[in-house]
Design a protein around this motif. Structure first.
Motif, PDB file in Angstrom:
ATOM      1  N   ASP B  15      44.958  32.081  44.205  1.00  0.00           N
ATOM      2  CA  ASP B  15      44.143  32.429  45.362  1.00  0.00           C
ATOM      3  C   ASP B  15      42.896  33.166  44.874  1.00  0.00           C
ATOM      4  O   ASP B  15      42.951  34.343  44.516  1.00  0.00           O
ATOM      5  N   LYS B  16      41.806  32.448  44.834  1.00  0.00           N
ATOM      6  CA  LYS B  16      40.584  33.006  44.247  1.00  0.00           C
ATOM      7  C   LYS B  16      39.979  34.123  45.083  1.00  0.00           C
ATOM      8  O   LYS B  16      39.150  34.895  44.600  1.00  0.00           O
ATOM      9  N   ASN B  17      40.405  34.214  46.344  1.00  0.00           N
ATOM     10  CA  ASN B  17      39.934  35.338  47.160  1.00  0.00           C
ATOM     11  C   ASN B  17      40.611  36.635  46.739  1.00  0.00           C
ATOM     12  O   ASN B  17      40.073  37.714  46.908  1.00  0.00           O
ATOM     13  N   GLU B  35      45.162  30.513  30.742  1.00  0.00           N
ATOM     14  CA  GLU B  35      44.022  30.981  29.963  1.00  0.00           C
ATOM     15  C   GLU B  35      43.018  31.535  30.959  1.00  0.00           C
ATOM     16  O   GLU B  35      42.835  30.966  32.032  1.00  0.00           O
ATOM     17  N   LEU B  36      42.396  32.658  30.602  1.00  0.00           N
ATOM     18  CA  LEU B  36      41.468  33.278  31.536  1.00  0.00           C
ATOM     19  C   LEU B  36      40.059  32.719  31.349  1.00  0.00           C
ATOM     20  O   LEU B  36      39.390  32.984  30.356  1.00  0.00           O
ATOM     21  N   LYS B  37      39.664  31.897  32.274  1.00  0.00           N
ATOM     22  CA  LYS B  37      38.249  31.496  32.310  1.00  0.00           C
ATOM     23  C   LYS B  37      37.639  32.431  33.335  1.00  0.00           C
ATOM     24  O   LYS B  37      37.862  33.626  33.244  1.00  0.00           O
ATOM     25  N   LYS B  38      36.922  31.903  34.319  1.00  0.00           N
ATOM     26  CA  LYS B  38      36.478  32.802  35.376  1.00  0.00           C
ATOM     27  C   LYS B  38      37.730  33.284  36.126  1.00  0.00           C
ATOM     28  O   LYS B  38      37.884  34.468  36.415  1.00  0.00           O
ATOM     29  N   TYR B  39      38.609  32.363  36.395  1.00  0.00           N
ATOM     30  CA  TYR B  39      39.919  32.652  36.962  1.00  0.00           C
ATOM     31  C   TYR B  39      40.950  32.092  35.992  1.00  0.00           C
ATOM     32  O   TYR B  39      40.601  31.307  35.118  1.00  0.00           O
ATOM     33  N   PRO B  40      42.222  32.466  36.136  1.00  0.00           N
ATOM     34  CA  PRO B  40      43.209  31.886  35.227  1.00  0.00           C
ATOM     35  C   PRO B  40      43.315  30.375  35.419  1.00  0.00           C
ATOM     36  O   PRO B  40      43.312  29.888  36.547  1.00  0.00           O
ATOM     37  N   GLU B  41      43.370  29.649  34.301  1.00  0.00           N
ATOM     38  CA  GLU B  41      43.562  28.203  34.383  1.00  0.00           C
ATOM     39  C   GLU B  41      44.946  27.862  33.887  1.00  0.00           C
ATOM     40  O   GLU B  41      45.404  28.394  32.882  1.00  0.00           O
ATOM     41  N   TRP B  42      45.598  26.980  34.611  1.00  0.00           N
ATOM     42  CA  TRP B  42      47.020  26.697  34.410  1.00  0.00           C
ATOM     43  C   TRP B  42      47.201  25.369  33.680  1.00  0.00           C
ATOM     44  O   TRP B  42      46.559  24.369  34.039  1.00  0.00           O
ATOM     45  N   ASP B  43      48.041  25.374  32.643  1.00  0.00           N
ATOM     46  CA  ASP B  43      48.327  24.154  31.896  1.00  0.00           C
ATOM     47  C   ASP B  43      49.720  23.677  32.283  1.00  0.00           C
ATOM     48  O   ASP B  43      50.725  24.256  31.879  1.00  0.00           O
ATOM     49  N   PHE B  56      54.113  39.358  38.168  1.00  0.00           N
ATOM     50  CA  PHE B  56      53.294  40.373  37.501  1.00  0.00           C
ATOM     51  C   PHE B  56      51.983  40.651  38.234  1.00  0.00           C
ATOM     52  O   PHE B  56      51.518  41.789  38.274  1.00  0.00           O
ATOM     53  N   CYS B  57      51.378  39.631  38.780  1.00  0.00           N
ATOM     54  CA  CYS B  57      50.030  39.769  39.351  1.00  0.00           C
ATOM     55  C   CYS B  57      49.934  40.997  40.250  1.00  0.00           C
ATOM     56  O   CYS B  57      50.659  41.119  41.238  1.00  0.00           O
ATOM     57  N   PRO B  58      49.026  41.929  39.910  1.00  0.00           N
ATOM     58  CA  PRO B  58      48.939  43.185  40.667  1.00  0.00           C
ATOM     59  C   PRO B  58      48.584  43.004  42.135  1.00  0.00           C
ATOM     60  O   PRO B  58      48.845  43.879  42.946  1.00  0.00           O
ATOM     61  N   VAL B  59      47.972  41.867  42.463  1.00  0.00           N
ATOM     62  CA  VAL B  59      47.540  41.670  43.846  1.00  0.00           C
ATOM     63  C   VAL B  59      48.223  40.484  44.527  1.00  0.00           C
ATOM     64  O   VAL B  59      47.893  40.144  45.666  1.00  0.00           O
ATOM     65  N   GLY B  60      49.159  39.857  43.851  1.00  0.00           N
ATOM     66  CA  GLY B  60      49.863  38.728  44.458  1.00  0.00           C
ATOM     67  C   GLY B  60      48.980  37.517  44.684  1.00  0.00           C
ATOM     68  O   GLY B  60      49.078  36.855  45.718  1.00  0.00           O
ATOM     69  N   ALA B  61      48.126  37.216  43.700  1.00  0.00           N
ATOM     70  CA  ALA B  61      47.201  36.090  43.872  1.00  0.00           C
ATOM     71  C   ALA B  61      47.793  34.754  43.419  1.00  0.00           C
ATOM     72  O   ALA B  61      47.176  33.719  43.599  1.00  0.00           O
ATOM     73  N   LEU B  62      48.983  34.794  42.804  1.00  0.00           N
ATOM     74  CA  LEU B  62      49.557  33.551  42.270  1.00  0.00           C
ATOM     75  C   LEU B  62      50.773  33.109  43.071  1.00  0.00           C
ATOM     76  O   LEU B  62      51.588  33.928  43.488  1.00  0.00           O
ATOM     77  N   LYS B  63      50.870  31.803  43.258  1.00  0.00           N
ATOM     78  CA  LYS B  63      52.048  31.222  43.914  1.00  0.00           C
ATOM     79  C   LYS B  63      52.435  29.970  43.144  1.00  0.00           C
ATOM     80  O   LYS B  63      51.563  29.212  42.729  1.00  0.00           O
ATOM     81  N   LEU B  64      53.729  29.774  42.976  1.00  0.00           N
ATOM     82  CA  LEU B  64      54.177  28.539  42.353  1.00  0.00           C
ATOM     83  C   LEU B  64      54.716  27.641  43.465  1.00  0.00           C
ATOM     84  O   LEU B  64      55.720  27.966  44.094  1.00  0.00           O
ATOM     85  N   LYS B  65      53.985  26.570  43.707  1.00  0.00           N
ATOM     86  CA  LYS B  65      54.396  25.676  44.792  1.00  0.00           C
ATOM     87  C   LYS B  65      55.340  24.614  44.236  1.00  0.00           C
ATOM     88  O   LYS B  65      55.026  23.956  43.247  1.00  0.00           O
ATOM     89  N   ARG B  66      56.501  24.497  44.828  1.00  0.00           N
ATOM     90  CA  ARG B  66      57.454  23.463  44.400  1.00  0.00           C
ATOM     91  C   ARG B  66      57.515  22.392  45.474  1.00  0.00           C
ATOM     92  O   ARG B  66      57.582  22.712  46.648  1.00  0.00           O
ATOM     93  N   ASP B  67      57.462  21.111  45.034  1.00  0.00           N
ATOM     94  CA  ASP B  67      57.647  20.095  46.080  1.00  0.00           C
ATOM     95  C   ASP B  67      58.654  19.029  45.693  1.00  0.00           C
ATOM     96  O   ASP B  67      59.433  19.185  44.789  1.00  0.00           O
TER      97      ASP B  67
END
Ligand SMILES: Cc1cc2nc3c(=O)[nH]c(=O)nc-3n(C[C@H](O)[C@H](O)[C@H](O)COP(=O)(O)OP(=O)(O)OC[C@H]3O[C@@H](n4cnc5c(N)ncnc54)[C@H](O)[C@@H]3O)c2cc1C
Lengths: 395, 67
Positions: B15-17, B35-43, B56-67
């Motif tokens: 969540d870039k906001n 890897e940290l570019k402007k925002y973290p990039e996921w491989d 870990f994210c201090p602000v809860g900006a990451l979510k792992l979406k499972r489908d």
């Protein structure tokens, strides 16, 4: 234009660890290049800015007035039951810095010493050749560069890309990292603008603590560090605290900061052929309070000297650079490891135990515990344990 | 060779906001999948969906979406 093809030393990162390494290495006559990813040195504040004067001494520099905002002469520590514990030093014992100014000042000192520094350069890989790290790959304003060096210094902070690309073992344990979050606030009321405030407790800040570091009469860094695998975010804990306290809840937010604090995972080996790790990249942080600026400077100074020595002798293999491991462990590592033991003991304590500790610990004992004296902590805890038992039995 | 990659089943949403680009997620990832570019990039090829970064994210900006 600015970047030449080869240097003695390439330092990646212009935080305090990188610039301290550069200052020392350049003063000894080495040709040093410092590369900083941010557009502006010091822009990337991941810090509550608490600092003690003496920490700069290894560089034989005096902290200029412009680098700090507030003099500190003591602390208020709050137990989980909000019982207040005052440590009054009676005189100035520390400072709250302005990291932007401080980091830039150190960068200028590096330049004065003869180093070259360039901001807005993103290092994205290392050059490996015959088992040695021989330089870095970097991008400067859209142009790619390969720059060679005898020694590369990974001073690129907690996420150290250089360390990872070189193949250093990772700490993959979130328990060894604190998740940190902070607001720089203005328009708030402080207990005393010259005293730090610390709040403890599993409900306030699991494993870590919440801090208020004054930067003026009504201004402070209000932040928190908590264990890295907490189900709730650091922000949630901090917001809960601020909402509950009128002194802060009506304040303004001048800045929002976040970051990881490597409060564990000290590394026995911090070198490879042609590579040395300093500062947060090597997890050189005081495990009890998370202070890393002073550690970064001390280690940077050591790294600069060892690198110079190796280059003089014409050998910068892992074995020779390993002198840095010995030096650092001897001067800092062992003390930090002790402090880690204390932290591990404290983090097992319940709120009730913390309350008891706060209720009867002396200032002297507290200072010794913060210095890493596990024996005093154990003794104090045993004393409480015994008292508690007596209470239970005799009412 | 595993039959499928974890990264094919999940997706890391940043969540870039919310993200403050602090690099915390990058420093705790056990697989160098960020890897940290402007925002973290996921491989996605490296991710093992352990969610260490998410917690870990201090602000809860990451979510792992499972489908
Ligand atoms: C919330 C929080 C509060 C803290 N409070 C305190 C405190 O009160 N007192 C204290 O002493 N310590 C504190 N610390 C710890 C302290 O901030 C760090 O230990 C210290 O900044 C480490 O210095 P460093 O030079 O190793 O790394 P950093 O200061 O992180 O500097 C690393 C530099 O490398 C640059 N970089 C990274 N990757 C690249 C790349 N690929 N290419 C080029 N450049 C790159 C970054 O932009 C950055 O400028 C705190 C940390 C946090 C997260």
């Amino acid at each position: 234009m600015f970047i030449e093809p080869e240097y003695d030393v390439i330092v990646v990162g212009a935080g305090p660890s990188g610039t301290s390494t550069a200052i020392t290495a350049a003063r000894l006559g080495l040709n040093v290049l410092v590369l900083e990813k941010q557009q502006q040195v010091g822009m990337f504040k991941r810090c509550a800015e608490g600092f003690a004067w003496g920490l700069i001494e290894s560089l034989e520099l005096k902290l200029p007035r412009k680098c700090w905002t507030q003099e500190i002469d003591g602390s208020y520590i709050y137990a989980p039951n909000m019982k207040e514990f005052l440590i009054d030093m009676g005189k100035t014992s520390g400072y709250v810095l302005e990291r932007r100014v401080f980091d830039k000042w150190l960068a200028e000192e590096a330049v004065k010493a003869g180093a070259r520094l360039i901001a807005d350069v993103n290092v994205y890989d290392v050059i490996k050749d015959k088992g040695f790290i021989k330089g870095v790959k970097a991008n400067f304003l859209g142009e790619d560069y390969e720059v060679k060096s005898k020694v590369v210094v990974a001073a690129d902070g907690v996420e150290s890309l250089v360390g990872r690309k070189a193949g250093f073992p990772l700490i993959n344990n979130p328990v060894l990292m604190d998740s940190g979050f902070q607001y720089e606030m203005a328009g708030i009321e402080l207990k005393d603008p010259h005293k730090l405030e610390f709040y403890l407790g599993t409900k306030v800040a699991p494993r870590g603590y919440l801090w208020v570091f004054p930067k003026g009469e009504n201004k402070a860094n209000v932040g928190i560090g908590i264990i890295g695998n907490s189900p709730e975010t650091a922000k949630k804990y901090l917001d809960d605290f601020i909402t509950k306290h009128d002194r802060f809840s009506r304040g303004s937010v001048l800045e929002v900061n976040a970051g990881a604090i490597p409060v564990g995972g000290l590394m026995k080996n911090m070198v490879m052929n042609g590579l040395i790790l300093v500062g947060d990249a090597a997890h050189q942080v005081y495990p009890i309070h998370g202070g890393g600026i002073g550690e970064a400077i001390t280690a940077g100074n050591m790294a600069g000297k060892v690198i110079w020595h190796c280059i003089e002798k014409g050998d910068w293999s892992e074995e020779r650079l390993g002198d840095y491991n010995k030096l650092w462990w001897d001067k800092r590592g062992n003390a930090l490891a002790k402090s880690e033991k204390v932290r591990e003991t404290i983090e097992k304590m319940s709120d009730e135990q913390l309350n008891m500790l706060a209720a009867s610990i002396t200032k002297d004992d507290l200072m010794k515990i913060v210095d890493g004296n596990v024996a005093i902590l154990t003794k104090t805890l045993l004393k409480f344990g015994a008292k508690n038992l007596q209470k239970k039995i005799f009412g | 060779m595993p039959f499928f990659k974890v990264g094919d089943l999940v997706k890391l949403i940043v969540d870039k906001n919310k993200c403050l680009s602090c690099g915390g997620c990058v420093s705790v990832c056990p697989k160098q999948a960020l890897e940290l570019k402007k925002y973290p990039e996921w491989d996605k090829d490296k991710c093992i969906s352990c969610e260490v970064c998410v917690k870990f994210c201090p602000v809860g900006a990451l979510k792992l979406k499972r489908d």
